[in-house]
Design a protein around this motif. Structure first.
Motif, PDB file in Angstrom:
ATOM      1  N   ASN A 181       0.871  -1.171   0.000  1.00 43.87           N
ATOM      2  CA  ASN A 181       0.000   0.000   0.000  1.00 43.87           C
ATOM      3  C   ASN A 181       0.912   1.226   0.000  1.00 43.87           C
ATOM      4  O   ASN A 181       1.379   1.663   1.052  1.00 43.87           O
ATOM      5  CB  ASN A 181      -0.924  -0.001   1.215  1.00 43.87           C
ATOM      6  CG  ASN A 181      -1.984   1.095   1.145  1.00 43.87           C
ATOM      7  OD1 ASN A 181      -1.721   2.193   0.648  1.00 43.87           O
ATOM      8  ND2 ASN A 181      -3.178   0.803   1.631  1.00 43.87           N
TER       9      ASN A 181
ATOM     10  N   LYS B 181      -0.392   4.408   2.077  1.00 45.53           N
ATOM     11  CA  LYS B 181      -0.231   4.314   3.533  1.00 45.53           C
ATOM     12  C   LYS B 181       1.178   3.903   3.924  1.00 45.53           C
ATOM     13  O   LYS B 181       1.511   3.864   5.112  1.00 45.53           O
ATOM     14  CB  LYS B 181      -1.225   3.298   4.106  1.00 45.53           C
ATOM     15  CG  LYS B 181      -2.680   3.730   4.008  1.00 45.53           C
ATOM     16  CD  LYS B 181      -3.572   2.702   4.699  1.00 45.53           C
ATOM     17  CE  LYS B 181      -5.032   3.119   4.644  1.00 45.53           C
ATOM     18  NZ  LYS B 181      -5.911   2.130   5.333  1.00 45.53           N
TER      19      LYS B 181
ATOM     20  N   THR C   1       0.471  -3.827  -5.630  1.00 48.12           N
ATOM     21  CA  THR C   1       0.011  -2.566  -5.056  1.00 48.12           C
ATOM     22  C   THR C   1      -1.462  -2.601  -4.714  1.00 48.12           C
ATOM     23  O   THR C   1      -1.912  -1.873  -3.843  1.00 48.12           O
ATOM     24  CB  THR C   1       0.278  -1.410  -6.029  1.00 48.12           C
ATOM     25  OG1 THR C   1      -0.297  -1.735  -7.299  1.00 48.12           O
ATOM     26  CG2 THR C   1       1.762  -1.184  -6.199  1.00 48.12           C
TER      27      THR C   1
ATOM     28  N   LYS D 174      -4.127  -1.450  -6.030  1.00 48.79           N
ATOM     29  CA  LYS D 174      -4.883  -0.214  -6.146  1.00 48.79           C
ATOM     30  C   LYS D 174      -6.250  -0.481  -6.765  1.00 48.79           C
ATOM     31  O   LYS D 174      -6.348  -1.122  -7.804  1.00 48.79           O
ATOM     32  CB  LYS D 174      -4.116   0.799  -7.016  1.00 48.79           C
ATOM     33  CG  LYS D 174      -2.806   1.255  -6.386  1.00 48.79           C
ATOM     34  CD  LYS D 174      -2.093   2.217  -7.290  1.00 48.79           C
ATOM     35  CE  LYS D 174      -0.771   2.687  -6.671  1.00 48.79           C
ATOM     36  NZ  LYS D 174      -0.038   3.584  -7.569  1.00 48.79           N
TER      37      LYS D 174
END
Length: 408
Positions: free
Chosen positions: A93, A96, A131, A133
């Motif tokens: 992430n 974050k 990732t 996303k």
């Protein structure tokens, strides 16, 4: 997982530990090979090089020590803390700045210890598809909104397979890199491509930061590093190159002049003065200069001369070509200039070997290949014949080492 192997190359400040099978080890762990390599560098306080499928840790490190560190890497970055299963994938992430392990065995998701420096590298160089996303409304990700939701374990398996395959690996500065590289860095152009003006966008757009440990191996970067490289010899610092950029037979006069200066000043000149003169005559770092050293540096007691000149010999013979040239100069010294001293050849070879000026493979190859490059063929045979006691000792030492390994 295969047993990790290591190979120590170079000497002095240039000594390094190569890990030939890092690709196979990393694949078994479902991790990019750059991760454990970078981990070794962090733990050992050493620089690492990760390019062209070669994974190197600067310095001489024993295989057992690196295997111990690999176990630590597995514990921290591979094994699931809940079930101790190694079949995990990393989920990054970036927003974050968090990295979690997704275990396909028990389904647990556990966060890595983000205090470790390796996590910074992983955040900058995440594995393929890690990732996670999510596509926003109206974005490319929205096209999958109506698709059936995949089973969590199926997703983890797909992610693991993608990471193993190394497809669409992220580059250091964004975009994707060639899977052929497999090390998270964009594929570099070869020399012909550079000459033709070939432009690889993944390379051209890549941005390196101070935190990046991947080494830029482009022709321009190598040239810049060679220009800035300095070797300190008793207070003398000067750039040391690996190649002789003179054409065949070109510039021989300057080498002859360097050899004449060596012969005239070998009694009193310091290593720093020899290095300074080599720099001044533009032969510093050129392998042909080692021919002159091998022929002109010696005085009455050759073994003591090696002990006295080990530093200058070491810094001027940092590659195989230079070592072969030094042996060529030694051939000329014993074969042409001082045939009466030829019985001393095994002693000087032993001294050069023990001082890490000459590598075993270079000496062995030289001893088994008669050449007329430096002296006539008959003289070359005679020189190598006189070296047989040392060559035999090398062979027997190897056989003894092999027997010891078999006994273990």
């Amino acid at each position: 997982m295969p047993v990790m192997t290591t190979k120590i190359e170079g000497r002095g400040n240039g000594i390094k530990t190569v890990i030939p099978n890092m690709d196979e080890v990393a694949k078994a762990l479902s991790r990019l090979p750059t991760y454990p390599t970078k981990f070794f560098g962090i733990e050992l306080g050493a620089q690492t090089t990760m390019a062209n499928d070669r994974y190197i840790v600067n310095g001489a490190h024993q295989a057992d020590r690196l295997r111990e560190l690999l176990d630590v890497f597995i514990e921290k970055f591979v094994l699931c803390p809940s079930c101790k299963n190694p079949e995990t994938v990393l989920l990054v992430n970036e927003k974050k700045e968090e990295i979690t392990r997704d275990c396909k065995a028990c389904g647990a998701q556990t966060m890595l210890d983000m205090r470790h420096k390796l996590t910074t590298y992983i955040l900058k160089n995440p594995p393929a598809g890690s990732t996670g996303k999510k596509g926003k409304k109206g974005s490319k990700g929205a096209a999958d909104a109506g698709a059936p939701k995949k089973d969590k374990y199926a997703e983890a398996e797909e992610l693991r397979e993608a990471q193993l395959a190394g497809t669409n690996l992220p580059t250091i500065g964004g975009g994707t890199a060639s899977p052929a590289n497999g090390n998270g860095a964009a594929a570099e152009e070869d020399d012909d491509d550079v000459a033709k003006g070939f432009n690889n966008p993944a390379v051209a757009n890549r941005k390196l930061t101070d935190d990046d440990w991947a080494v830029d191996t482009s022709a321009e970067a190598v040239a810049a590093r060679m220009k800035n490289l300095a070797v300190n010899v008793d207070g003398f610092a000067g750039g040391l190159g690996d190649e002789d950029d003179d054409g065949e037979g070109a510039g021989d006069t300057k080498y002859t002049a360097f050899g004449a200066w060596i012969e005239e000043n070998k009694e009193d000149a310091t290593d720093a003065e020899i290095a300074a003169k080599a720099k001044e005559m533009e032969v510093w770092g050129k392998h042909k200069a080692c021919i002159e050293l091998g022929q002109k540096l010696w005085r009455d007691d050759l073994v003591k001369d090696v002990e006295k000149r080990v530093k200058i010999l070491g810094v001027m013979t940092t590659n195989e070509k230079a070592q072969k040239s030094l042996l060529g100069g030694i051939e000329k010294y014993f074969g042409n200039d001082h045939p009466e001293l030829i019985p001393q050849l095994p002693k000087i070879l032993m001294a050069l070997y023990q001082a890490d000026v000459l590598e075993e493979e270079v000496i062995t190859t030289w001893g088994t290949h008669v050449s007329k490059k430096y002296v006539d063929k008959e003289t070359s045979k005679k020189v190598r014949k006189s070296a047989e006691p040392f060559l035999k000792w090398l062979e027997e030492a190897d056989e003894s080492d092999d027997d010891d390994e078999d006994d273990e």
